[in-house]
Design an enzyme around this catalytic site. Structure first.
Site, PDB file in Angstrom:
ATOM      1  N   VAL A   1       7.540   3.783  69.716  1.00 38.48           N
ATOM      2  CA  VAL A   1       7.075   3.902  68.332  1.00 38.48           C
ATOM      3  C   VAL A   1       7.892   3.012  67.407  1.00 38.48           C
ATOM      4  CG1 VAL A   1       6.689   5.463  66.389  1.00 38.48           C
ATOM      5  CG2 VAL A   1       6.242   6.247  68.726  1.00 38.48           C
ATOM      6  N   TYR A   2       9.213   3.095  67.532  1.00 37.26           N
ATOM      7  CA  TYR A   2      10.077   2.272  66.688  1.00 37.26           C
ATOM      8  C   TYR A   2       9.769   0.789  66.884  1.00 37.26           C
ATOM      9  CZ  TYR A   2      14.318  -0.049  65.010  1.00 37.26           C
ATOM     10  OH  TYR A   2      15.206  -0.881  64.367  1.00 37.26           O
TER      11      TYR A   2
END
Length: 267
Positions: free
Chosen positions: A153-154
Site C-alpha cells: 500500500v505504501y
C-alpha cells in the site's frame, strides 16, 4: 540569496532535519504539522539557534482548506514562498496488503497521496500568481516501481506520486514554476523505528543488509537541501541512495560492520 521555504511534515524525520538545515543556512522557514506540541517544540528549538526566521503553523495536509491556510499564513508572514517541499507522509511497512488495517490504508492514502496533491495544487497556483517558485515532492520506497515485502500500500502511494509529479512537471513547463522530486533513501525515522519494533525478528535477520541500506536523517538532509536550493531546472530529480552509492557500500569490505547504524537506536 535568502529564500522563503515551506516544509510540510516538518516536526519529525527527514522533514525536521531539512527544516533545521534550511534554517541553519539562513533561510526563512515555515514548519508545519498536525501535532501542536511537536510544532511548538521545533519552533522553540530553531528560534534558539542562529538562522533565518521561523514560522510554525498547524496543518492537515489531507484537508485542502488547511493547505490553503498554510500558503496564506506563509505569504502573510514572509511575503512570498520561493520553495515549497511536500514532505508529509505516513508509512506502514511490515504487513501484507490484506493484513493492513483500513485505518492504516486510509492514513497512507490521505497523507501521502492527497496531501501531496493538495500541496502541489496550492503551491503551483500561488507561485504562478506571484511570478515563480520551486516545488519539490518527497517520494520514498516503491516510487521506483520495485515491489518490496510489506510495502504494497505504501509503495503504491509513492509510485503514484512519481507519476503525479512527472505529469505536473509537464504542466508547468514554460512557466515560472519549477517542479522536482526527491528520493531520500531508507531513513531511520520515528516511523521506521515504530515499524522495526513491530517486526524485531525481521530486523535481526536483515541487520547486515539494513546497515548497508539505511541512513540517519541528519546525515542525509544537508545534501538534499543543498541540491534543492541549487536547482534551477524544471523536472529536477534528486536521489540520495543512488546506484553508485549503493555499489560503493557493497564493495567496501566490512562496510556494515564498520557502520553499525542501527546501534544508535538500540537495535
Amino acid at each position: 540569496m535568502t529564500k522563503n521555504v515551506v516544509v510540510t511534515g516538518s516536526t519529525k524525520g527527514i522533514g525536521r532535519a531539512m527544516a533545521r538545515e534550511l534554517h541553519r543556512r539562513g533561510h526563512h522557514v515555515v514548519v508545519s504539522g498536525r501535532d501542536e506540541e511537536a510544532l511548538r517544540s521545533l519552533v522553540a528549538e530553531l528560534e534558539g539557534t542562529e538562522g533565518g526566521t521561523v514560522v510554525g503553523q498547524l496543518v492537515d495536509v489531507s484537508d485542502p482548506d488547511s493547505v490553503e491556510e498554510l500558503w496564506a499564513g506563509a505569504v502573510g508572514k514572509l511575503g512570498t514562498v520561493d520553495l515549497w517541499v511536500n514532505n508529509a507522509g505516513v508509512a506502514h511497512t511490515t504487513q501484507t496488503i490484506v493484513d493492513t488495517t483500513p485505518a492504516a490504508v486510509r492514513s497512507m492514502v490521505e497523507t501521502n497521496m492527497l496531501g501531496t496533491i493538495f500541496g502541489s495544487r496550492t503551491a503551483v497556483r500561488g507561485m504562478t500568481a506571484q511570478g515563480g517558485g520551486q516545488l519539490f515532492n518527497v517520494l520514498g520506497g516503491g516510487s521506483d516501481g520495485r515491489i518490496r515485502p510489506g510495502m504494497g500500500v505504501y509503495g503504491a502511494t509513492k509510485r503514484g506520486l512519481d507519476m503525479f509529479t512527472r505529469a505536473l512537471v509537464k504542466e508547468v513547463d514554460g512557466t515560472g514554476v519549477r517542479v522536482g522530486q526527491v528520493r531520500p533513501g531508507i531513513l531511520v525515522t520515528d516511523g521506521w523505528l515504530r515499524e522495526a519494533a513491530a517486526a524485531p525478528e525481521q530486523v535481526a535477520q536483515q541487520r547486515r543488509m539494513l546497515n548497508i541500506l539505511v541512513d540517519h536523517v541528519d546525515e542525509v538532509a544537508p545534501e538534499l537541501v543543498a541540491r534543492m536550493l541549487a536547482s534551477t531546472r524544471n523536472g529536477e530529480e534528486i536521489a540520495w541512495l543512488t546506484s553508485a552509492r549503493l555499489a560503493r557500500r557493497f564493495m567496501s569490505p566490512g562496510y556494515a560492520r564498520k557502520n553499525d547504524k542501527l546501534a544508535r537506536y538500540g537495535l
